[in-house]
Design an enzyme around this catalytic site. Sequence first.
Site, PDB file in Angstrom:
ATOM      1  N   ILE A 126       0.837  -1.208   0.000  1.00  0.00           N
ATOM      2  CA  ILE A 126       0.000   0.000   0.000  1.00  0.00           C
ATOM      3  C   ILE A 126       0.873   1.259   0.000  1.00  0.00           C
ATOM      4  O   ILE A 126       0.761   2.110  -0.877  1.00  0.00           O
ATOM      5  CB  ILE A 126      -0.950   0.027   1.211  1.00  0.00           C
ATOM      6  CG1 ILE A 126      -1.844  -1.214   1.215  1.00  0.00           C
ATOM      7  CG2 ILE A 126      -1.787   1.306   1.205  1.00  0.00           C
ATOM      8  CD1 ILE A 126      -2.703  -1.367  -0.014  1.00  0.00           C
ATOM      9  N   LYS A 159       3.305 -23.655 -39.362  1.00  0.00           N
ATOM     10  CA  LYS A 159       3.713 -22.605 -40.292  1.00  0.00           C
ATOM     11  C   LYS A 159       2.619 -21.547 -40.310  1.00  0.00           C
ATOM     12  O   LYS A 159       1.453 -21.867 -40.538  1.00  0.00           O
ATOM     13  CB  LYS A 159       3.899 -23.213 -41.685  1.00  0.00           C
ATOM     14  CG  LYS A 159       4.682 -22.337 -42.649  1.00  0.00           C
ATOM     15  CD  LYS A 159       6.177 -22.294 -42.288  1.00  0.00           C
ATOM     16  CE  LYS A 159       6.990 -21.634 -43.405  1.00  0.00           C
ATOM     17  NZ  LYS A 159       7.086 -22.502 -44.598  1.00  0.00           N
ATOM     18  N   HIS A 160       2.990 -20.317 -40.047  1.00  0.00           N
ATOM     19  CA  HIS A 160       2.029 -19.209 -40.024  1.00  0.00           C
ATOM     20  C   HIS A 160       0.847 -19.508 -39.098  1.00  0.00           C
ATOM     21  O   HIS A 160      -0.320 -19.312 -39.442  1.00  0.00           O
ATOM     22  CB  HIS A 160       1.556 -18.888 -41.429  1.00  0.00           C
ATOM     23  CG  HIS A 160       2.663 -18.446 -42.348  1.00  0.00           C
ATOM     24  ND1 HIS A 160       3.420 -17.322 -42.106  1.00  0.00           N
ATOM     25  CD2 HIS A 160       3.157 -19.005 -43.479  1.00  0.00           C
ATOM     26  CE1 HIS A 160       4.330 -17.192 -43.051  1.00  0.00           C
ATOM     27  NE2 HIS A 160       4.197 -18.204 -43.897  1.00  0.00           N
ATOM     28  N   GLY A 178      11.177 -24.369 -43.024  1.00  0.00           N
ATOM     29  CA  GLY A 178      11.152 -23.095 -42.314  1.00  0.00           C
ATOM     30  C   GLY A 178      10.078 -23.007 -41.249  1.00  0.00           C
ATOM     31  O   GLY A 178       9.700 -21.914 -40.830  1.00  0.00           O
ATOM     32  N   ASN A 191     -12.303 -21.473 -41.243  1.00  0.00           N
ATOM     33  CA  ASN A 191     -12.939 -22.789 -41.127  1.00  0.00           C
ATOM     34  C   ASN A 191     -11.876 -23.882 -41.209  1.00  0.00           C
ATOM     35  O   ASN A 191     -11.008 -23.824 -42.075  1.00  0.00           O
ATOM     36  CB  ASN A 191     -13.970 -22.985 -42.236  1.00  0.00           C
ATOM     37  CG  ASN A 191     -15.223 -22.170 -42.013  1.00  0.00           C
ATOM     38  OD1 ASN A 191     -15.778 -22.172 -40.940  1.00  0.00           O
ATOM     39  ND2 ASN A 191     -15.689 -21.482 -43.050  1.00  0.00           N
ATOM     40  N   HIS A 213     -10.392 -17.935 -34.718  1.00  0.00           N
ATOM     41  CA  HIS A 213     -10.312 -16.884 -35.731  1.00  0.00           C
ATOM     42  C   HIS A 213      -9.007 -16.106 -35.627  1.00  0.00           C
ATOM     43  O   HIS A 213      -8.315 -16.185 -34.621  1.00  0.00           O
ATOM     44  CB  HIS A 213     -11.489 -15.924 -35.583  1.00  0.00           C
ATOM     45  CG  HIS A 213     -12.794 -16.534 -36.002  1.00  0.00           C
ATOM     46  ND1 HIS A 213     -13.973 -16.299 -35.331  1.00  0.00           N
ATOM     47  CD2 HIS A 213     -13.094 -17.385 -36.999  1.00  0.00           C
ATOM     48  CE1 HIS A 213     -14.950 -16.973 -35.926  1.00  0.00           C
ATOM     49  NE2 HIS A 213     -14.433 -17.640 -36.929  1.00  0.00           N
TER      50      HIS A 213
END
Length: 535
Positions: free
Chosen positions: A132, A286-287, A316, A429, A535
């Site tokens: 405090i 990847k990504h 990669g 999706n 998403h």
Amino acid sequence: MPMTDKPTPVRRALVSVSDKSGIVDFARALADGGAEILSTGGTARTLREAGLAVVDVAAVTGSPEMLDGRVKTLHPNVHGGLLADRSKPEHIAALSEHGIPEIDLLVINLYPFEDTLRRGAAFPECIENIDIGGPAMIRAAAKNHGSVTVLVDPADYAGVLEEVGAGGVSAGTRQRLAAKAFSRTAAYDAAISRWFSEETGEAEPTFIAFGGTLAEQLRYGENPHQRAGFYRSAESRPGPARPGVATARQVQGKALSYNNINDTDAAFELVAEFDPGDSAAVAIIKHANPCGVAVGDSLREAYEKALVCDPVSAFGGIVALNRTLDAEAAEKIVEIFTEVIVAPAASPEAIEIVAARKNLRLLVTDGLPDPAAPGLMVRSVAGGLLVQSRDNGRLGAADLRVVTRRAPSEQEMRDLLFAWRVAKHVKSNAIVYARNGATAGIGAGQMSRVDSARIAAHKSAEAAKAAGADRPLAEGAVVASDAFFPFADGLLAAAEAGATAVIQPGGSMRDDEVIAAADEKGLAMVLTGMRHFRH
């Protein structure tokens, strides 16, 4: 901007720290420069034991520490000395009238609330470790940074001493340290408020705050024109931090990029879906999407099976393992260019093999995250934040409902559950084909579910060609859909690709049509009653 551009000398410093690293040397340097040291409790004792002259804050306030130390610096004689604007004669006159000494430097760090929470302390102990007086003094000094220097981080001691020795702390440094001080109290309060909300069961509190500590300043963000930093968030639940990229030890390799960190997190969270006691598991990302996932008796077997799914995209990529990286797996992984390997641990032999690839990052996390554990996920939107609980939904065979005439075989059921766990980590999706504990084709991030099904089938055919197989990998595979089929076309696309069984949430207005199409094609279908949008 600061109230004055003049460097401020340090004639009197108030020192009260929980983390005492470097404090003795710092205080000694101040004292050698002629500064008077005020202090409290354990800090004063530490400094005296080191042979330094210290004035107790109680001597300044005229009041002893009380209430088990809860009240010691909450006093006008302390806050007056911190808040007086030295550019205003009336402030200086008020200090003189009331006998309040000016304080030029505040050195403070807070009660270790975060560490107390991290080690799983009980509620009363966590409460006692809520500081405090410390935040009050920090905010006072930071507000008055035109006259006062505030230090909350031992990493800043050396720079401040250098300026003090040159005649005083510059206005720019005072302002920078004040900004850091406000950030520190904000992060501290964020940790407390989130913990308290969770303790009281308040899922959506009226006010919410998130705090973190800079782990690394990144060269850039997703793209070179974007700035970025990597922060470790403060835990809001008792116990150790969630194992992952933020807690990992980097054994070797160049610095991680923004995209490396994002992809590594995605890979490790996915592979943690598979219990290492049941099987070895490997995910290649990847990504932020998996291009191959598999389980096996060994990591090498799992990696080889995962690589077959999409060897082109794996180049990669990020490789995540659910067991200790061993030499056999390491030898295989380093055969192609890989950005990052992340695992709970790594054997000395594996580390030596990976060391031959100097740019390959190897991260060791000392554990796997619990996929069923609660937590929060945060995303920024224009003018606000979207906050939701982590997608920790998990299902077993007993949770599934068979809706077709034909029920899945034992092998199909194993593959359906495998594919469902993978689909949870594929951008919507999402369609995932799987066979014999390995992905056989993945369709991700499409606006149409039927397109995802077709892309996954195409990828399976391309992978088969690369492997020298005479038929697409999706033939004879099962398929998982992260959300329901709104029409039968997505299901029919999967059937055309050669799928034999389907797992999907159900809940469409046309479920009957989809089920009828599955029966017509001889497919087995199970419903989860749970979707996994990502998403």
